[in-house]
Design a protein around this motif. Structure first.
Motif, PDB file in Angstrom:
ATOM      1  N   GLN A 183       0.827  -1.201   0.000  1.00 15.94           N
ATOM      2  CA  GLN A 183       0.000   0.000   0.000  1.00 15.94           C
ATOM      3  C   GLN A 183       0.863   1.254   0.000  1.00 15.94           C
ATOM      4  N   GLN A 184       0.620   2.137  -0.998  1.00 20.11           N
ATOM      5  CA  GLN A 184       1.321   3.414  -1.040  1.00 20.11           C
ATOM      6  C   GLN A 184       0.792   4.330   0.059  1.00 20.11           C
ATOM      7  N   LEU A 185       1.699   5.068   0.708  1.00 16.16           N
ATOM      8  CA  LEU A 185       1.315   6.031   1.733  1.00 16.16           C
ATOM      9  C   LEU A 185       1.151   7.414   1.099  1.00 16.16           C
ATOM     10  N   ASP A 186       0.216   8.181   1.623  1.00 15.40           N
ATOM     11  CA  ASP A 186      -0.079   9.494   1.047  1.00 15.40           C
ATOM     12  C   ASP A 186       0.718  10.567   1.777  1.00 15.40           C
ATOM     13  N   THR A 187       2.021  10.545   1.588  1.00 17.32           N
ATOM     14  CA  THR A 187       2.908  11.527   2.221  1.00 17.32           C
ATOM     15  C   THR A 187       3.178  12.684   1.268  1.00 17.32           C
ATOM     16  N   ALA A 188       3.685  13.777   1.824  1.00 17.87           N
ATOM     17  CA  ALA A 188       3.985  14.946   0.995  1.00 17.87           C
ATOM     18  C   ALA A 188       5.205  14.701   0.117  1.00 17.87           C
ATOM     19  N   THR A 189       6.194  13.992   0.667  1.00 12.31           N
ATOM     20  CA  THR A 189       7.430  13.757  -0.075  1.00 12.31           C
ATOM     21  C   THR A 189       7.779  12.272  -0.080  1.00 12.31           C
ATOM     22  N   LYS A 190       8.762  11.922  -0.892  1.00  9.77           N
ATOM     23  CA  LYS A 190       9.133  10.521  -1.063  1.00  9.77           C
ATOM     24  C   LYS A 190       9.958  10.003   0.119  1.00  9.77           C
ATOM     25  N   ARG A 230      10.038  11.207   7.821  1.00  5.77           N
ATOM     26  CA  ARG A 230       9.418  11.096   9.149  1.00  5.77           C
ATOM     27  C   ARG A 230       7.921  10.820   9.047  1.00  5.77           C
ATOM     28  N   GLU A 231       7.245  11.479   8.112  1.00  5.18           N
ATOM     29  CA  GLU A 231       5.799  11.283   7.964  1.00  5.18           C
ATOM     30  C   GLU A 231       5.483   9.838   7.593  1.00  5.18           C
ATOM     31  N   ALA A 232       6.302   9.261   6.720  1.00  4.50           N
ATOM     32  CA  ALA A 232       6.091   7.872   6.322  1.00  4.50           C
ATOM     33  C   ALA A 232       6.267   6.932   7.510  1.00  4.50           C
ATOM     34  N   MET A 233       7.283   7.180   8.328  1.00  7.32           N
ATOM     35  CA  MET A 233       7.516   6.328   9.489  1.00  7.32           C
ATOM     36  C   MET A 233       6.369   6.451  10.490  1.00  7.32           C
ATOM     37  N   GLU A 234       5.871   7.663  10.718  1.00  6.66           N
ATOM     38  CA  GLU A 234       4.771   7.854  11.662  1.00  6.66           C
ATOM     39  C   GLU A 234       3.505   7.137  11.201  1.00  6.66           C
TER      40      GLU A 234
END
Length: 623
Positions: A19-26, A96-100
């Motif tokens: 599943q792709q995460l909807d983060t602002a950056t890669k 960081r957003e992806a990890m959270e």
């Protein structure tokens, strides 16, 4: 479709959800995660990829086979493409957003988070990554979900970078797009606790619901993929890759069980016939004067025909093992994997321009008996030899039963050979990215979508159907922001985001152009009384057709700012006068027919209650 006693067959299945995460950056750079059109690319570059050895000096078998196909990989770059994506700069720290978000998912899956997250390299030389490997890290393990058939354990969850998007095949290889490369992706692997096709689908649906409950995953085609691992007691573990739709999972499992059962039956029959596989032979002379377009085309370009004696295989190469797929199709898949167009075999010949006389001459050339089959490949000399060797290798495994392998899911819920199963040799440590020590103390467990439905019904007085549509839709974060943050009427917000958008989509309005800002501003204008509710469709249509407009500009352009009662009365009176005879004959019976015409005449500029009151008054005057 054939049904089996799956318990008796010893069906064991597991899932891998990507599943792709909807983060602002890669994941390892600051580039945006937006998908681009290939036409927007401003430049491209090419690479050739080769497998590398693991830290133990081993080469993964799947990567080795992939590298045997000589291909050039072209990559489309954009104005947002950076040096990390091109593999010309080391990766940055983990986003960081992806990890959270990954830690939130771990909470929902009741998983244990590791003390330290270390990044690994996973060898991939099919061109889907410019580096020749994918970066991956274990974040959590040992979780569980519930299904109606019992619990399904969650083995592990990894945070990875998404691969390039495949654009098209080229004369020299494959063209990829770099827009998708590096989007954060979670891979969730279940334990092999699934024992039926129905449970496989239910487990996938449950995990999908939990992922969407975060509100932080991408939605739409290609943003989630399911791989299914399937085996039966006498068969082998098969990894089925790239299942796009949940609706296909149960049929895919059923068809794979059938394939393994049929292959085991074929192996038993081959054993009874004391079958064997011969050595490839050059049989070009048999087809020197052929009328077969495929074969003649290969020979006229300097190619040759390679033949393979399959002793004891007569009638079995054409045996169906999945809908419209036969053992011969399996052999052909392996030939195609090495660059050939496919194979012909004697269970299907004479056909394709090959005559009965040529079939008899082919049998004589390889000394085939009545119980024997012959397979041929026609191509340039190198490709023909590689392909026929691959066919011979696959035919050898048919004598044993079911080979372990990775297969690609087809749209009709069948599958085709992709590559050998990967092994441990494909993984080795990433030295360019420091480890991460995840902090779970600040992570809150998201509300489940099922819980949202109950809350929307209870707190916002939405009907069960509308509450479920909103909770399971893509725009529930916007709905909550409007209702809880802006005090918007819940029924207006829910009806607009679900019913109104659905109706506009059916009318071919390009609703995909509408941003959350468009929707938010339009709903606030209607909720505040600046635009009648009846004007919502016209307002959203204007914004969808001209996305550069603001909601206020669209209101002005469409004249949706509302009209006073005198204008409403004039418009209604005009409609009633046109239908004076009908009003005189039917009285208030004409109300329904005229109401729609009045609303159309006012084009959403007045609310329905006002128009209704005026229309009743006008009819009563003339009845």
């Amino acid at each position: 479709m054939t049904e089996y006693d799956y318990e008796e067959l010893g069906l064991v299945a597991g899932l891998e959800i990507h599943q792709q995460l909807d983060t602002a950056t890669k994941l390892f750079c600051d580039c945006p995660t937006a998908i681009r059109e290939p036409e927007e690319s401003g430049r491209s570059f090419t690479r050739y990829l080769h497998p590398t050895k693991s830290e133990l000096g081993e080469i993964d078998q799947a990567a080795l086979e992939e590298s045997m196909v000589d291909r050039e990989f072209e990559y489309l770059a954009y104005d947002t493409t950076c040096l990390v994506e091109e593999d010309d700069e080391p990766p940055h720290r983990v986003d960081r957003e992806a990890m959270e978000t990954t830690l939130e998912i771990a909470q929902l899956l009741d998983m244990s988070v590791v003390d330290q997250v270390n990044v690994m390299r996973k060898i991939v030389v099919d061109g889907s990554n410019t580096t020749g490997f994918q970066r991956s890290m274990l974040v959590a393990n040992d979780g569980a979900i519930e299904t109606s058939a019992g619990p399904v354990g969650i083995e592990d969850m990894l945070l990875e970078e998404e691969s390039c998007q495949r654009v098209e095949e080229t004369d020299d290889g494959v063209r990829f797009s770099l827009d998708r490369l590096g989007i954060p992706l979670v891979e969730i692997g279940t334990k092999p606790d699934i024992s039926s096709p129905e449970q496989a689908r239910e487990a996938a649906e449950r995990i999908g619901m939990l992922l969407r409950s975060t509100g932080k995953v991408k939605r739409g085609l290609g943003t989630i993929r399911q791989d299914v691992n399937v085996s039966i007691a006498e068969g082998a573990r098969i990894e089925l890759k790239g299942v796009q739709s949940l609706d296909d999972i149960d049929d895919l499992v059923r068809n794979e069980v059938r394939r393994q059962v049929e292959l085991l039956d074929i192996a038993e029959e081959l054993a009874d016939r004391d079958a064997s596989v011969g050595e490839p032979q050059d049989v070009t002379e048999v087809f020197e004067d052929t009328d077969s377009g495929v074969i003649e085309g290969a020979l006229s370009s300097g190619g040759k025909v390679q033949g393979l004696l399959l002793s004891g295989f007569d009638g079995l190469v054409g045996h169906e093992i999945q809908p419209d797929r036969r053992l011969g199709t399996e052999l052909s898949d392996h030939a195609k994997r090495h660059g050939a167009g496919g194979i012909f075999h004697t269970d299907e010949l004479p056909a394709y321009g090959v005559t009965k006389a040529e079939v008899e001459a082919l049998r004589d050339a390889v000394v085939a008996g009545p119980e024997d089959a012959v397979a041929i490949v026609a191509d340039d000399p190198e490709t023909a030899e590689l392909a026929i060797d691959a066919v011979a290798e696959r035919a050898e495994t048919a004598l044993e039963g079911v080979p372990e392998e990775t297969r690609d899911a087809n749209e009709d819920a069948t599958s085709r050979y992709l590559r050998p199963l990967p092994g441990a040799a494909r993984m080795y440590p990433e030295t360019d990215v420091p480890p991460v020590e995840p902090d779970v103390t600040e992570v809150e467990t998201p509300e489940l979508l099922t819980e949202k439905v109950d809350r929307y019904e209870r707190e916002f007085d939405l009907g069960s159907g509308l509450a479920e549509q909103v909770a399971y839709g893509q725009r529930w974060p916007l709905f909550e922001a409007l209702v809880e943050g802006e005090g918007v009427d819940p029924t207006l917000a829910a009806g607009t985001l679900e019913s109104t958008l659905t109706e506009l989509r059916r009318d071919d309005v390009p609703v995909g152009n509408l941003t959350d800002e468009h929707l938010r501003d339009a709903i606030l204008l209607v909720d505040g009384g600046d635009v009648p509710r009846e004007g919502m469709e016209a307002l959203l249509t204007a914004l969808a057709e001209t996305p550069s407009l603001t909601a206020e500009e669209a209101v002005e352009q469409e004249g949706l700012g509302g009209v006073d009662e005198s204008e409403v009365r004039d418009a209604v009176a005009e409609v009633v006068e046109r239908h004076e005879d009908q009003v005189a004959e039917e009285g208030m019976g004409a109300f329904s027919a005229l109401m729609g015409e009045c609303m159309g005449a006012l084009r959403g500029k007045a609310d329905g209650d006002t128009v209704s009151d005026v229309l009743r008054s006008e009819i009563q005057k003339r009845a």
